[in-house]
Design a protein around this motif. Structure first.
Motif, PDB file in Angstrom:
ATOM      1  N   VAL A  56       0.843  -1.204   0.000  1.00 30.51           N
ATOM      2  CA  VAL A  56       0.000   0.000   0.000  1.00 30.51           C
ATOM      3  C   VAL A  56       0.876   1.251   0.000  1.00 30.51           C
ATOM      4  CG1 VAL A  56      -1.635   1.341   1.398  1.00 30.51           C
ATOM      5  CG2 VAL A  56      -2.006  -1.105   1.046  1.00 30.51           C
ATOM      6  N   ALA A  57       1.973   1.231   0.781  1.00 32.73           N
ATOM      7  CA  ALA A  57       2.896   2.373   0.802  1.00 32.73           C
ATOM      8  C   ALA A  57       3.463   2.632  -0.589  1.00 32.73           C
ATOM      9  CB  ALA A  57       4.021   2.114   1.800  1.00 32.73           C
ATOM     10  N   GLU A  58       3.745   1.560  -1.329  1.00 26.22           N
ATOM     11  CA  GLU A  58       4.231   1.704  -2.697  1.00 26.22           C
ATOM     12  C   GLU A  58       3.115   2.201  -3.623  1.00 26.22           C
ATOM     13  OE1 GLU A  58       5.761  -1.244  -6.260  1.00 26.22           O
ATOM     14  OE2 GLU A  58       6.454  -1.660  -4.210  1.00 26.22           O
ATOM     15  N   GLU A  59       1.918   1.693  -3.421  1.00 25.49           N
ATOM     16  CA  GLU A  59       0.785   2.083  -4.271  1.00 25.49           C
ATOM     17  C   GLU A  59       0.494   3.575  -4.164  1.00 25.49           C
ATOM     18  OE1 GLU A  59      -3.979   0.904  -4.731  1.00 25.49           O
ATOM     19  OE2 GLU A  59      -2.684  -0.187  -3.329  1.00 25.49           O
ATOM     20  N   TYR A  60       0.630   4.108  -2.929  1.00 13.64           N
ATOM     21  CA  TYR A  60       0.334   5.532  -2.707  1.00 13.64           C
ATOM     22  C   TYR A  60       1.618   6.378  -2.654  1.00 13.64           C
ATOM     23  CZ  TYR A  60      -4.517   4.298  -1.942  1.00 13.64           C
ATOM     24  OH  TYR A  60      -5.814   3.855  -2.117  1.00 13.64           O
ATOM     25  N   LEU A  61       2.730   5.785  -3.101  1.00 13.90           N
ATOM     26  CA  LEU A  61       3.996   6.497  -3.282  1.00 13.90           C
ATOM     27  C   LEU A  61       4.452   7.240  -2.021  1.00 13.90           C
ATOM     28  CD1 LEU A  61       3.466   7.887  -6.903  1.00 13.90           C
ATOM     29  CD2 LEU A  61       4.687   5.822  -6.190  1.00 13.90           C
ATOM     30  N   TRP A  62       4.601   6.474  -0.920  1.00 14.46           N
ATOM     31  CA  TRP A  62       5.135   7.038   0.316  1.00 14.46           C
ATOM     32  C   TRP A  62       6.662   7.074   0.209  1.00 14.46           C
ATOM     33  CZ3 TRP A  62       5.848   9.952   4.113  1.00 14.46           C
ATOM     34  CH2 TRP A  62       6.533   9.599   5.271  1.00 14.46           C
ATOM     35  N   ILE A  63       7.219   8.238  -0.133  1.00 10.62           N
ATOM     36  CA  ILE A  63       8.666   8.381  -0.313  1.00 10.62           C
ATOM     37  C   ILE A  63       9.305   9.198   0.805  1.00 10.62           C
ATOM     38  CG2 ILE A  63       8.437   8.184  -2.815  1.00 10.62           C
ATOM     39  CD1 ILE A  63       9.065  11.229  -2.916  1.00 10.62           C
ATOM     40  N   GLY A  64       8.535   9.502   1.851  1.00 10.03           N
ATOM     41  CA  GLY A  64       9.078  10.262   2.972  1.00 10.03           C
ATOM     42  C   GLY A  64       8.808  11.747   2.845  1.00 10.03           C
ATOM     43  N   ASN A  65       8.907  12.443   3.972  1.00  9.91           N
ATOM     44  CA  ASN A  65       8.703  13.896   4.002  1.00  9.91           C
ATOM     45  C   ASN A  65       9.988  14.625   3.646  1.00  9.91           C
ATOM     46  OD1 ASN A  65       5.986  13.650   5.079  1.00  9.91           O
ATOM     47  ND2 ASN A  65       6.945  13.091   7.030  1.00  9.91           N
ATOM     48  N   ALA A  66       9.848  15.868   3.231  1.00  8.02           N
ATOM     49  CA  ALA A  66      11.022  16.705   2.992  1.00  8.02           C
ATOM     50  C   ALA A  66      11.711  16.984   4.323  1.00  8.02           C
ATOM     51  CB  ALA A  66      10.605  18.007   2.319  1.00  8.02           C
ATOM     52  N   ARG A  67      13.031  16.911   4.343  1.00 15.90           N
ATOM     53  CA  ARG A  67      13.765  17.118   5.583  1.00 15.90           C
ATOM     54  C   ARG A  67      14.161  18.573   5.757  1.00 15.90           C
ATOM     55  NH1 ARG A  67      17.708  11.910   6.645  1.00 15.90           N
ATOM     56  NH2 ARG A  67      16.193  10.299   6.143  1.00 15.90           N
ATOM     57  N   GLY A  68      14.387  18.936   7.016  1.00 15.10           N
ATOM     58  CA  GLY A  68      14.824  20.288   7.310  1.00 15.10           C
ATOM     59  C   GLY A  68      13.827  21.325   6.838  1.00 15.10           C
ATOM     60  N   GLN A  69      14.343  22.365   6.209  1.00 11.05           N
ATOM     61  CA  GLN A  69      13.493  23.465   5.735  1.00 11.05           C
ATOM     62  C   GLN A  69      13.096  23.324   4.271  1.00 11.05           C
ATOM     63  OE1 GLN A  69      12.240  25.844   7.828  1.00 11.05           O
ATOM     64  NE2 GLN A  69      13.211  24.482   9.323  1.00 11.05           N
ATOM     65  N   LYS A  70      13.393  22.162   3.666  1.00  9.65           N
ATOM     66  CA  LYS A  70      12.989  21.944   2.276  1.00  9.65           C
ATOM     67  C   LYS A  70      11.462  21.950   2.176  1.00  9.65           C
ATOM     68  CE  LYS A  70      16.949  21.318   0.130  1.00  9.65           C
ATOM     69  NZ  LYS A  70      17.357  20.024  -0.378  1.00  9.65           N
ATOM     70  N   PRO A  71      10.910  22.489   1.094  1.00 12.20           N
ATOM     71  CA  PRO A  71       9.447  22.515   0.945  1.00 12.20           C
ATOM     72  C   PRO A  71       8.865  21.112   0.810  1.00 12.20           C
ATOM     73  CG  PRO A  71      10.529  23.244  -1.075  1.00 12.20           C
ATOM     74  CD  PRO A  71      11.599  23.136  -0.040  1.00 12.20           C
ATOM     75  N   GLN A  72       7.690  20.927   1.392  1.00 15.07           N
ATOM     76  CA  GLN A  72       6.992  19.642   1.326  1.00 15.07           C
ATOM     77  C   GLN A  72       6.265  19.545  -0.010  1.00 15.07           C
ATOM     78  OE1 GLN A  72       7.151  17.288   3.536  1.00 15.07           O
ATOM     79  NE2 GLN A  72       5.455  15.927   3.111  1.00 15.07           N
ATOM     80  N   LEU A  73       6.664  18.546  -0.830  1.00 11.56           N
ATOM     81  CA  LEU A  73       6.104  18.437  -2.179  1.00 11.56           C
ATOM     82  C   LEU A  73       5.501  17.068  -2.430  1.00 11.56           C
ATOM     83  CD1 LEU A  73       9.011  20.216  -4.113  1.00 11.56           C
ATOM     84  CD2 LEU A  73       6.753  21.166  -3.614  1.00 11.56           C
ATOM     85  N   VAL A  74       5.080  16.370  -1.373  1.00 10.23           N
ATOM     86  CA  VAL A  74       4.490  15.047  -1.531  1.00 10.23           C
ATOM     87  C   VAL A  74       3.109  15.017  -0.888  1.00 10.23           C
ATOM     88  CG1 VAL A  74       6.704  13.871  -1.651  1.00 10.23           C
ATOM     89  CG2 VAL A  74       5.608  14.160   0.557  1.00 10.23           C
ATOM     90  N   LEU A  75       2.218  14.213  -1.469  1.00  8.53           N
ATOM     91  CA  LEU A  75       0.820  14.181  -1.041  1.00  8.53           C
ATOM     92  C   LEU A  75       0.468  12.936  -0.226  1.00  8.53           C
ATOM     93  CD1 LEU A  75      -0.854  15.545  -4.308  1.00  8.53           C
ATOM     94  CD2 LEU A  75      -0.484  16.768  -2.144  1.00  8.53           C
ATOM     95  N   THR A  76       1.457  12.075   0.055  1.00 15.50           N
ATOM     96  CA  THR A  76       1.271  10.992   1.016  1.00 15.50           C
ATOM     97  C   THR A  76       2.304  11.207   2.109  1.00 15.50           C
ATOM     98  OG1 THR A  76       0.458   9.421  -0.628  1.00 15.50           O
ATOM     99  CG2 THR A  76       1.342   8.507   1.394  1.00 15.50           C
ATOM    100  N   THR A  77       1.846  11.254   3.353  1.00 14.52           N
ATOM    101  CA  THR A  77       2.706  11.651   4.460  1.00 14.52           C
ATOM    102  C   THR A  77       2.299  10.919   5.728  1.00 14.52           C
ATOM    103  OG1 THR A  77       3.398  13.555   5.809  1.00 14.52           O
ATOM    104  CG2 THR A  77       1.170  13.598   4.929  1.00 14.52           C
ATOM    105  N   ASP A  78       3.182  10.943   6.733  1.00 11.56           N
ATOM    106  CA  ASP A  78       2.811  10.389   8.032  1.00 11.56           C
ATOM    107  C   ASP A  78       2.415  11.488   9.019  1.00 11.56           C
ATOM    108  OD1 ASP A  78       5.244  11.562   8.474  1.00 11.56           O
ATOM    109  OD2 ASP A  78       6.240   9.773   9.245  1.00 11.56           O
TER     110      ASP A  78
END
Length: 618
Positions: A56-78
């Motif tokens: 399921v994590a692969e299906e919804y492309l869970w690649i992790g959150n942006a670290r530090g002050q990098k902008p968050q550019l993902v729509l699956t998150t914890d």
């Protein structure tokens, strides 16, 4: 090493793996929650009836959150805040994706995704509202069971999973692999990984905190001409998009399936993190199954890391030999750990044959078994382990804030063991004496040792010192150190057959035997003192843990004879041991040149006889 990571990435792709590095699901949560923005009625909805597995994590492309002050550019998150709290704009994924990509792509799939996100923004977040509490209310008690959240849209009564949209996958590919910027544009150059001339990234922008992030542009001092201009950075480390993708996939596979730690199982402060990066030889490597390779590598490393029975080691050897015959495999073993935005590189052991691990583990198991038999503990030989975990448990390392800060001596020891290069015996002996000093005086703070349970200190001290003897035997058999050879004929018969067997197993020469027997008698006195209520054993105060030259050893021998008389334990057996010890000591007094060595062998004898007493309930 980079070539090895690239090959692993190629294998992951050829085996049908996801083109993105999928993160592990962390924490105790077992559910995926769909955060549904209902564009038909302007309400937030939620559906959490989905089991959150790796698939399921692969299906919804869970690649992790942006670290530090990098902008968050993902729509699956914890973290639901990254989808629902627009007040923290830099970490609000919906706003960041719109801001970064609106009007910059002509692809119809991307335009459709941006359009849906803009509708969400207009309908729900025009007033900079946070919906985190609304979501908590919708989830109720299930909140604690949710591991991942993914953004969805409900439009015309249909639910659209945004993370499954073709436009999102294309954006994710660009963000993950092909990112260029006005400051660091894509340029023509030579890729440092594949060696081909093509379009390359002038700033690799590897994920922060990973092994590859050491090549990010955070230190101008490492750049040619000490500047970060694209023309300079492309000479330092240039990578094409295809190689970057394979590197990240290879690294992700290593992090998830070929990473181990030393020190975790012992429960001690601090640990060492180990990355096992295989390098396969021959044409067969292009057909390798990554999971199968990981299994074989972990089997081989597991045998050298912790105690395994000889039967288990031999079974693993047979299995890995077949694998070796097919591929021919070497390991790059990297020590280090990631922390927020940077990676702490410690040490790299290159090109270790996989069979070397199993050869070592076979020696370790046999030596541990011999010790267990000597102390009548066989087949339970785990407490005599001299695998990497076992060595870590007795090797004093400075620790600060639960991080090992003085790792170099131990990692260099592992390097020598794995490659068969020389290592200083003096380092082993001095660390053994330091280990004894820490346990004797209870100075555990600042080291990778915990305060042991009451009345367990003596047993840990004795067993640890004897395991140092086993470690020296292992290093000798592995071709890492040279032990002294007897230079004079041995005309003394040892009065105790078990001690004589120990000498034979350890390869002691005569001066070492003399010191060991002196330590045995120190232990005899200590046992009597303990029986009379002296838990700290005053006789140990006669041993200087900073080192004892020959003159101090002779004084200790005189004191021991007096102590045996005073405590009325100078029976025929102990008198014979003393006579043998004194004769060998007098004949070898010129060999007692190293004060720390002298202390080590005296303490080894003390440990031997004291452990026998502990096991006998005395």
């Amino acid at each position: 090493m980079f070539e090895a990571l690239k090959e692993i990435g190629e294998a992951v792709l050829s085996a049908g793996g996801c083109e993105f590095r999928i993160e592990r699901i962390k924490g105790k949560g077992t559910l995926l929650a769909k955060v549904i923005f209902n564009l038909d009625n302007g309400r937030l909805e939620c559906d959490c009836n989905f089991r959150c597995t790796g698939k399921v994590a692969e299906e919804y492309l869970w690649i992790g959150n942006a670290r530090g002050q990098k902008p968050q550019l993902v729509l699956t998150t914890d973290n639901p805040k990254y989808l629902l709290d627009s007040s923290n704009f830099n970490k609000w994924a919906i706003g960041q994706i719109i801001n970064a990509f609106d009007g910059k792509f002509s692809d119809t799939d991307v335009i459709r995704l941006i359009s849906l996100l803009k509708e969400i923004n207009l309908k729900f977040f025009s007033a900079k509202k946070s919906y985190v509490e609304d979501l908590d209310a919708l989830l109720g008690e299930e909140r604690k069971n949710v591991a991942l959240y993914t953004a969805c849209v409900k439009k015309d009564e249909k639910i659209i999973d945004l993370s499954k949209e073709p436009g999102y996958r294309k954006l994710l590919y660009y963000v993950t692999y092909a990112t260029g910027s006005e400051e660091y544009p894509v340029m023509r150059g030579i890729c440092h990984i594949c060696g081909e001339e093509k379009d390359v990234l002038t700033n690799p922008s590897y994920r922060e905190g990973t092994l590859l992030s050491i090549y990010n542009l955070d230190k101008a001092g490492f750049m040619p001409h000490l500047n970060r201009r694209p023309e300079a950075t492309v000479k330092a480390h240039a990578v094409c998009v295809d190689c970057k993708r394979k590197l990240l996939l290879g690294l992700g596979f290593v992090e998830q399936k070929l990473t181990a730690s030393i020190g975790t199982s012992t429960g001690q402060p601090g640990k060492l993190t180990v990355f096992l990066i295989p390098k396969l030889l021959g044409v067969q490597r292009i057909h390798m199954a990554p999971d199968s390779i990981a299994q074989k590598i972990n089997e081989a490393y597991g045998a050298v890391n912790a105690y395994k029975s000889l039967e288990d080691v031999e079974r693993r050897m047979e299995s890995v030999m077949e694998f070796e015959g097919t591929y021919g495999c070497f390991l790059n073993i990297l020590f280090g750990y990631g922390e927020s935005s940077h990676f702490h590189f410690q040490h790299l052991i290159q090109d270790v044959p996989v069979m070397r691990l199993l050869e070592l583990s076979h020696m370790m198991a046999r030596i541990s078994n011999e010790a267990a038999e000597l102390f009548m503990e066989f087949p339970e030989a785990k407490d005599w382990s001299i695998g990497f975990e076992g060595i870590f448990s007795i090797f004093p390392l400075s620790v600060r804030k639960n991080k090992v800060v003085e790792w170099k001596p131990l990692v260099e020891l592992f390097d020598s063991l794995l490659k068969g290069t020389s290592y200083s015996k003096g380092n082993i002996v001095s660390n053994a004496v330091l280990f004894a000093k820490i346990h004797r005086y209870g100075t555990y703070g600042g080291y990778n040792f915990r305060q042991p349970p009451k009345n367990a200190e003596e047993g840990l001290l004795c067993r640890g010192l004897l395991r140092y003897n086993l470690l020296l035997k292992l290093l000798k058999e592995a071709g890492v150190i040279e032990m002294e050879r007897e230079s004079i004929s041995n005309s003394f018969e040892i009065p105790d057959k078990n001690i004589e067997t120990f000498f034979l197993k350890m390869g002691y020469v005569e001066w070492q035997k003399a010191l060991f027997l002196l330590g045995v008698l120190v232990g005899k006195i200590g046992i009597e003192q303990y029986k009379r209520g002296d838990g700290k054993k005053a006789v140990l105060n006669k041993i200087n843990f900073e080192g004892m030259p020959a003159e101090r050893v002779k004084l200790l021998a005189n004191y021991v004879l007096e102590g045996l008389r005073n405590y009325r334990v100078l029976d025929d057996r102990n008198e014979a041991i003393y006579a043998c010890m004194k004769a060998m000591l007098d004949r070898n007094i010129e060999s007692l040149r190293n004060p720390i060595d002298n202390v080590f062998y005296i303490l080894s004898g003390y440990a031997y006889t004291t452990l026998q007493a502990i096991k006998g309930g005395r």
